[in-house]
Design a protein around this motif. Structure first.
Motif, short mmCIF file in Angstrom:
data_model
loop_
_atom_site.label_atom_id
_atom_site.label_comp_id
_atom_site.label_asym_id
_atom_site.label_seq_id
_atom_site.Cartn_x
_atom_site.Cartn_y
_atom_site.Cartn_z
N LEU A 72 0.81 -1.22 0.00
CA LEU A 72 0.00 0.00 0.00
C LEU A 72 0.84 1.27 0.00
O LEU A 72 0.48 2.26 -0.63
CB LEU A 72 -0.92 0.00 1.22
CG LEU A 72 -2.28 -0.62 1.00
CD1 LEU A 72 -3.09 -0.60 2.28
CD2 LEU A 72 -3.03 0.09 -0.13
N ASN A 73 1.98 1.24 0.70
CA ASN A 73 2.79 2.47 0.74
C ASN A 73 3.37 2.79 -0.62
O ASN A 73 3.51 3.95 -1.00
CB ASN A 73 3.87 2.41 1.83
CG ASN A 73 4.82 1.26 1.63
OD1 ASN A 73 4.57 0.38 0.83
ND2 ASN A 73 5.93 1.28 2.34
N TRP A 74 3.66 1.75 -1.41
CA TRP A 74 4.16 1.98 -2.76
C TRP A 74 3.04 2.55 -3.65
O TRP A 74 3.23 3.52 -4.38
CB TRP A 74 4.73 0.68 -3.35
CG TRP A 74 5.07 0.81 -4.78
CD1 TRP A 74 6.09 1.55 -5.31
CD2 TRP A 74 4.37 0.24 -5.89
NE1 TRP A 74 6.08 1.46 -6.68
CE2 TRP A 74 5.03 0.66 -7.06
CE3 TRP A 74 3.26 -0.60 -6.00
CZ2 TRP A 74 4.61 0.27 -8.32
CZ3 TRP A 74 2.84 -0.99 -7.25
CH2 TRP A 74 3.52 -0.54 -8.41
N ILE A 75 1.84 1.97 -3.53
CA ILE A 75 0.71 2.47 -4.32
C ILE A 75 0.45 3.94 -3.98
O ILE A 75 0.26 4.77 -4.87
CB ILE A 75 -0.57 1.62 -4.08
CG1 ILE A 75 -0.34 0.20 -4.59
CG2 ILE A 75 -1.79 2.23 -4.76
CD1 ILE A 75 -1.49 -0.75 -4.36
N SER A 76 0.49 4.27 -2.70
CA SER A 76 0.20 5.68 -2.35
C SER A 76 1.32 6.60 -2.84
O SER A 76 1.06 7.76 -3.14
CB SER A 76 -0.11 5.87 -0.86
OG SER A 76 0.74 5.09 -0.10
#
Ligand code: URA
Length: 200
Positions: free
Chosen positions: A3-7
């Protein structure tokens, strides 16, 4: 996908997005690619065309639709008075699947995050899915190209249509698909006129 990469991707500008794509190692296609094919064309276009993934020529040149299918796409665009400079062209996956096989689910899942950010930056009014792979990722997972091409869908205010992939048209001996694709392109031309007129 983490998720941190997507954000992180979701707040990227064009330069950051290109850099992230060019150094991407999120799926095994990075091992066999020559170039990442991010996309090409007018970044403020009202219309975005999405193919499946780079083939041999695209991998070598780093640009989408530059082989035989691309030449046919150029002709189809010209038939509705568009050039590559008027539209933006991208693919579901940005690295060539070896031997031009279909991209795997995890490859599509890893890569679509970048395409979604391209959608966000371009803010097109129309998306044209070229072939089943694009339509299944963008419209619905069970999309049937022969049954559902030529039908308009709307997602978050964007009009979306699928037509045959130009490679399928090159293999189409009966010319039936070519006729249907021409009907789809006329609809695309009319929709583009409609959205342009509405904005004036
Ligand atoms: N086929 C695709 O789907 N995309 C390209 O860029 C080239 C061929």
């Amino acid at each position: 996908m983490p998720l941190n990469w997507i954000s992180k991707v979701r707040v990227m500008n064009w330069d950051e997005l290109y850099a992230a794509c060019n150094s991407c190692r999120r799926c095994p296609l990075c091992e066999t690619r020559t170039n990442v094919v991010v996309g090409t064309g007018n970044r403020s276009s009202k219309i975005l065309f999405v193919g499946e993934g780079p083939g041999y020529n695209e991998d070598i040149q780093g640009l989408p639709f530059v082989g035989a299918a691309g030449q046919l796409l150029d002709k189809m665009l010209a038939a509705i008075d568009l050039t590559r400079e008027d539209v933006y062209i991208a693919n579901i996956v940005k690295c060539r699947p070896p031997g031009n096989r279909d991209p795997l689910p995890m490859e599509k899942e890893a890569c679509i995050v970048y395409l979604r950010q391209q959608f966000k930056l371009i803010r097109p009014r129309i998306i044209v899915c070229l072939g089943r792979i694009a339509a299944q990722s963008i419209i619905s997972a069970d999309f049937r190209i022969t049954k559902q091409r030529g039908i308009w869908y709307n997602k978050k205010g964007i009009d979306i249509i699928a037509t045959y992939h130009p490679s399928a048209l090159l293999r189409d001996e009966t010319k039936q698909k070519k006729r249907e694709a021409w009907e789809d392109f006329k609809q695309i031309r009319d929709k583009l006129k409609e959205v342009t007129n509405n904005e004036q």
